[in-house]
Design an enzyme around this catalytic site. Structure first.
Site, PDB file in Angstrom:
ATOM      1  NE  ARG A  31      -0.634   0.079   4.972  1.00  0.00           N
ATOM      2  CZ  ARG A  31      -1.337   0.132   6.094  1.00  0.00           C
ATOM      3  NH1 ARG A  31      -2.639   0.142   6.057  1.00  0.00           N
ATOM      4  NH2 ARG A  31      -0.725   0.181   7.263  1.00  0.00           N
ATOM      5  CB  THR A  88       5.450   3.147   1.617  1.00  0.00           C
ATOM      6  OG1 THR A  88       6.047   3.499   0.372  1.00  0.00           O
ATOM      7  CG2 THR A  88       4.960   1.713   1.587  1.00  0.00           C
ATOM      8  CD1 TRP A 128       9.311   3.565 -10.256  1.00  0.00           C
ATOM      9  CD2 TRP A 128       9.180   1.537 -11.214  1.00  0.00           C
ATOM     10  NE1 TRP A 128       8.387   2.825  -9.555  1.00  0.00           N
ATOM     11  CE2 TRP A 128       8.287   1.585 -10.117  1.00  0.00           C
ATOM     12  CE3 TRP A 128       9.270   0.353 -11.965  1.00  0.00           C
ATOM     13  CZ2 TRP A 128       7.483   0.495  -9.759  1.00  0.00           C
ATOM     14  CZ3 TRP A 128       8.476  -0.731 -11.608  1.00  0.00           C
ATOM     15  CH2 TRP A 128       7.596  -0.652 -10.522  1.00  0.00           C
ATOM     16  CB  SER A 168       4.494  -1.193 -18.483  1.00  0.00           C
ATOM     17  OG  SER A 168       3.399  -0.316 -18.439  1.00  0.00           O
ATOM     18  CG  HIS A 226       5.562   1.431 -12.830  1.00  0.00           C
ATOM     19  ND1 HIS A 226       6.481   2.172 -13.524  1.00  0.00           N
ATOM     20  CD2 HIS A 226       5.202   2.205 -11.776  1.00  0.00           C
ATOM     21  CE1 HIS A 226       6.670   3.331 -12.910  1.00  0.00           C
ATOM     22  NE2 HIS A 226       5.905   3.384 -11.862  1.00  0.00           N
ATOM     23  NE  ARG A 275       0.669   7.758  -7.880  1.00  0.00           N
ATOM     24  CZ  ARG A 275       1.916   7.680  -7.398  1.00  0.00           C
ATOM     25  NH1 ARG A 275       2.759   6.823  -7.897  1.00  0.00           N
ATOM     26  NH2 ARG A 275       2.291   8.452  -6.407  1.00  0.00           N
ATOM     27  CB  CYS A 332      10.663   1.898   0.678  1.00  0.00           C
ATOM     28  SG  CYS A 332       9.012   1.239   0.944  1.00  0.00           S
ATOM     29  CB  CYS A 336       8.710  -0.434  -1.805  1.00  0.00           C
ATOM     30  SG  CYS A 336       7.864   0.941  -1.015  1.00  0.00           S
TER      31      CYS A 336
HETATM   32  P1  FAD Z   1       6.575   6.701 -10.712  1.00  0.00           P
HETATM   33  O1  FAD Z   1       5.507   5.689 -10.419  1.00  0.00           O
HETATM   34  O2  FAD Z   1       7.811   6.638  -9.903  1.00  0.00           O
HETATM   35  O3  FAD Z   1       6.930   6.552 -12.251  1.00  0.00           O
HETATM   36  C1  FAD Z   1       8.079   7.168 -12.844  1.00  0.00           C
HETATM   37  C2  FAD Z   1       7.833   7.366 -14.327  1.00  0.00           C
HETATM   38  O4  FAD Z   1       7.613   6.090 -14.954  1.00  0.00           O
HETATM   39  C3  FAD Z   1       6.556   8.149 -14.613  1.00  0.00           C
HETATM   40  O5  FAD Z   1       6.827   9.512 -14.622  1.00  0.00           O
HETATM   41  C4  FAD Z   1       6.168   7.634 -15.984  1.00  0.00           C
HETATM   42  O6  FAD Z   1       6.898   8.270 -16.999  1.00  0.00           O
HETATM   43  C5  FAD Z   1       6.608   6.206 -15.945  1.00  0.00           C
HETATM   44  N1  FAD Z   1       5.511   5.269 -15.601  1.00  0.00           N
HETATM   45  C6  FAD Z   1       4.727   5.285 -14.507  1.00  0.00           C
HETATM   46  N2  FAD Z   1       3.912   4.232 -14.487  1.00  0.00           N
HETATM   47  C7  FAD Z   1       4.173   3.534 -15.614  1.00  0.00           C
HETATM   48  C8  FAD Z   1       3.649   2.336 -16.157  1.00  0.00           C
HETATM   49  N3  FAD Z   1       2.704   1.623 -15.523  1.00  0.00           N
HETATM   50  N4  FAD Z   1       4.143   1.915 -17.326  1.00  0.00           N
HETATM   51  C9  FAD Z   1       5.104   2.599 -17.957  1.00  0.00           C
HETATM   52  N5  FAD Z   1       5.651   3.723 -17.493  1.00  0.00           N
HETATM   53  C10 FAD Z   1       5.192   4.193 -16.326  1.00  0.00           C
HETATM   54  N6  FAD Z   1       5.290   3.310  -3.287  1.00  0.00           N
HETATM   55  C11 FAD Z   1       4.339   3.029  -2.357  1.00  0.00           C
HETATM   56  O7  FAD Z   1       3.691   3.938  -1.837  1.00  0.00           O
HETATM   57  N7  FAD Z   1       4.059   1.743  -2.004  1.00  0.00           N
HETATM   58  C12 FAD Z   1       4.739   0.680  -2.541  1.00  0.00           C
HETATM   59  O8  FAD Z   1       4.498  -0.470  -2.181  1.00  0.00           O
HETATM   60  C13 FAD Z   1       5.758   0.954  -3.514  1.00  0.00           C
HETATM   61  N8  FAD Z   1       6.472  -0.054  -4.073  1.00  0.00           N
HETATM   62  C14 FAD Z   1       7.469   0.254  -4.968  1.00  0.00           C
HETATM   63  C15 FAD Z   1       8.213  -0.791  -5.515  1.00  0.00           C
HETATM   64  C16 FAD Z   1       9.248  -0.504  -6.412  1.00  0.00           C
HETATM   65  C17 FAD Z   1      10.025  -1.653  -6.993  1.00  0.00           C
HETATM   66  C18 FAD Z   1       9.559   0.839  -6.742  1.00  0.00           C
HETATM   67  C19 FAD Z   1      10.686   1.157  -7.664  1.00  0.00           C
HETATM   68  C20 FAD Z   1       8.804   1.856  -6.197  1.00  0.00           C
HETATM   69  C21 FAD Z   1       7.771   1.578  -5.313  1.00  0.00           C
HETATM   70  N9  FAD Z   1       6.991   2.615  -4.766  1.00  0.00           N
HETATM   71  C22 FAD Z   1       6.008   2.314  -3.853  1.00  0.00           C
HETATM   72  C23 FAD Z   1       7.120   3.992  -5.237  1.00  0.00           C
HETATM   73  C24 FAD Z   1       6.134   4.263  -6.377  1.00  0.00           C
HETATM   74  O9  FAD Z   1       6.175   3.222  -7.357  1.00  0.00           O
HETATM   75  C25 FAD Z   1       6.456   5.560  -7.133  1.00  0.00           C
HETATM   76  O10 FAD Z   1       7.761   5.480  -7.622  1.00  0.00           O
HETATM   77  C26 FAD Z   1       6.302   6.804  -6.273  1.00  0.00           C
HETATM   78  O11 FAD Z   1       4.995   6.858  -5.730  1.00  0.00           O
HETATM   79  C27 FAD Z   1       6.552   8.087  -7.110  1.00  0.00           C
HETATM   80  O12 FAD Z   1       5.600   8.148  -8.138  1.00  0.00           O
HETATM   81  P2  FAD Z   1       5.707   9.102  -9.403  1.00  0.00           P
HETATM   82  O13 FAD Z   1       4.360   9.694  -9.616  1.00  0.00           O
HETATM   83  O14 FAD Z   1       6.859  10.014  -9.233  1.00  0.00           O
HETATM   84  O15 FAD Z   1       5.963   8.149 -10.664  1.00  0.00           O
END
Ligand code: FAD
Length: 459
Positions: free
Chosen positions: A160, A162, A173, A254, A257, A286, A387, A390
């Site tokens: 969830r 974090t 990523w 993707s 993600h 998102r 984290c 995560c």
């Molecule tokens: P991010 O989600 O970090 O995405 C970065 C960029 O990737 C985006 O700007 C976009 O260009 C691209 N992108 C985004 N989604 C997609 C997609 N589906 N397909 C293709 N491209 C895409 N956060 C939590 O709160 N709980 C968790 O359990 C958690 N687990 C994580 C596990 C991992 C392995 C990682 C790397 C991160 C995790 N995070 C978690 C953090 C979360 O995924 C985001 O990175 C964070 O919330 C910042 O989000 P953001 O809006 O900056 O974009």
């Protein structure tokens, strides 16, 4: 009116998405009970704290200090400790240890795994096969000779929100997506040469035509002809530029993600009220704006469901080894029931179209090996996630995909002439919990879409 497919860009995907939604509604209770009502599937062993991120350091100008990824909320000191990212990221329960006797007493309604109890043969506790065999798509969590890893309660540590965010998360990523540079090209040069960027940071994620093509070629839609034979010129050109396997790799990442984003939006902490619950704006920003991300989530559902359907025969002979034969029989029965809900054939995902050729530009390495190595790397990249919670779910789900691919490509369809490969406990647990995560994410997306529809007055 009817809310059509989450991916409106796939012109005729309504039926297909609806079918997958229907399938999900059917299997969701089965996979949920497996993950919440059996001890076998609610504990996971992994090496969560002893590995170091092998990919970047201060020297190369990347984010060397992993802690930079955490605590990015401004003036974190100002918010109550329970809302701080570090606090929310922490693992709950006895810190990644075997649950002790105390806990067993506290939870009499759910007997703990026999292997965690007293009078259990040690051979049942230690997974017998610690070596990576050539079929593995992942770094086994228990590969380290020095540490056997720790047990973590998956129920106590739900995936969830974090608060983990900022530059460090983007770094991770980006590294994961760059594993998609098959044939040792960088994402940028790949993008330039094909005119079809694959890295997610340039605002792209696979063109519409490509998404449609993947859906049609791998997820067989009701016997429709594969797009490779019938697609338009644009599809054919793109297909020549990027092979199917590369696109599958991209879609898996993707889709993962997208699943993580869905879970964090659905179980979000409202920092004004202190309540946990769905955050519709988070979903809109998102996911809803990016139908291809949701399409990739469905793609993963099809892929993993197909793998789990193949377990039906396999688990008949599986030794659960929890020390409680009654519990073992129940767990086995529940997996079989789940697998029986899934189509037995390749209607939803046809893996047989993959890995038909060796990699043209590389000698001595097959496309399959290349694919496998990429998964191992993704698993290593997960060690860079700053984290704990995560990292737990990131590593579990990567292992789950590795297992799904192993089952898809190494488990013959009732071919008695081939020896049956074995699955480690960690692999089976990861695979079923991965399906649970994807299934819950699809259900959450459905809820979010209903919220949007009612917001727009369509209901
Ligand atoms: P991010 O989600 O970090 O995405 C970065 C960029 O990737 C985006 O700007 C976009 O260009 C691209 N992108 C985004 N989604 C997609 C997609 N589906 N397909 C293709 N491209 C895409 N956060 C939590 O709160 N709980 C968790 O359990 C958690 N687990 C994580 C596990 C991992 C392995 C990682 C790397 C991160 C995790 N995070 C978690 C953090 C979360 O995924 C985001 O990175 C964070 O919330 C910042 O989000 P953001 O809006 O900056 O974009």
């Amino acid at each position: 009116g009817e809310v059509c497919a989450p991916d409106a860009t796939v012109s005729d995907a309504c039926a297909s998405y609806q079918d997958l939604d229907t399938l999900n509604t059917r299997i969701h209770p089965y996979v949920r009970s497996l993950c919440t009502q059996t001890d076998f599937f609610s504990y996971y062993r992994l090496n969560l704290f002893h590995k170091v991120c092998p990919f970047w350091s201060d020297e190369n100008g990347m984010c060397g200090n992993i802690a930079c990824a955490v605590n990015t909320i401004d003036n974190e000191e100002d918010i109550p400790s329970v809302w701080r990212a570090e606090e929310l990221s922490r693992l709950e329960g006895p810190k990644a240890q075997h649950p002790g006797k105390k806990q067993q007493k506290e939870r009499p309604e759910r007997p703990l795994m026999g292997e965690l109890g007293e009078n259990v043969d040690e051979s049942c506790v230690v997974e017998y096969d610690d070596e990576c065999d050539e079929r593995d798509y992942c770094v086994p969590e228990d590969e380290s000779a020095t540490s056997k890893g720790d047990y973590v309660s998956l129920l106590d540590n739900p995936e969830r929100f974090t608060g983990y965010s900022g530059e460090g998360t983007h770094q991770v990523w980006k590294a994961i997506y760059q594993e998609n540079c098959f044939s040792k090209q960088t994402a940028e040069s790949e993008a330039k040469s094909s005119g079809n960027p694959i890295a997610p940071f340039g605002g792209l994620t696979g063109s519409q035509g490509q998404a449609a093509q993947d859906l049609k070629s791998v997820m067989k839609e009701h016997g429709r002809q594969q797009a490779m034979q019938t697609g338009g010129m644009e599809d054919k050109l793109e297909f020549e530029d990027t092979c199917l396997e590369k696109r599958v790799f991209y879609r898996v990442v993707s889709g993962l993600h997208a699943s993580i984003s869905t879970h964090l939006c659905y179980d979000y902490l409202n920092q004004t009220t202190g309540q946990w619950g769905p955050n519709l704006e988070c979903y809109k920003w998102r996911l809803h704006k990016y139908p291809e991300r949701i399409s990739n989530l469905y793609f993963n559902f099809a892929l993993v469901s197909r793998a789990v359907s193949k377990l039906k025969d396999y688990v008949q002979d599986y030794t659960f080894c929890t020390g409680d034969p009654v519990e073992d029989r129940r767990t086995k029965q529940m997996i079989i029931q789940l697998a029986e809900q899934l189509p037995a054939g390749s209607e939803i995902f046809d893996e047989s179209v993959m890995f038909q050729d060796n990699y043209p530009e590389q000698t001595g390495i097959t496309l399959k090996e290349d694919f496998r190595n990429r998964f191992r790397n993704v698993s290593r990249i997960m060690d860079c996630v700053g984290c704990d919670k995560c990292r737990l779910w990131g590593k579990l789900q990567t292992n789950g995909f590795g297992t799904a691919l192993k089952v898809l490509f190494e488990f013959g369809d009732n071919d008695v002439s081939k020896p049956k490969p074995t699955l480690r406990r960690t692999e089976l647990v990861a695979l079923i919990n991965l399906l649970d995560k994807i299934s819950s994410a699809i259900k959450a997306v459905k809820d979010f879409r209903e919220m949007i529809a009612s917001e727009q007055g369509l209901n």
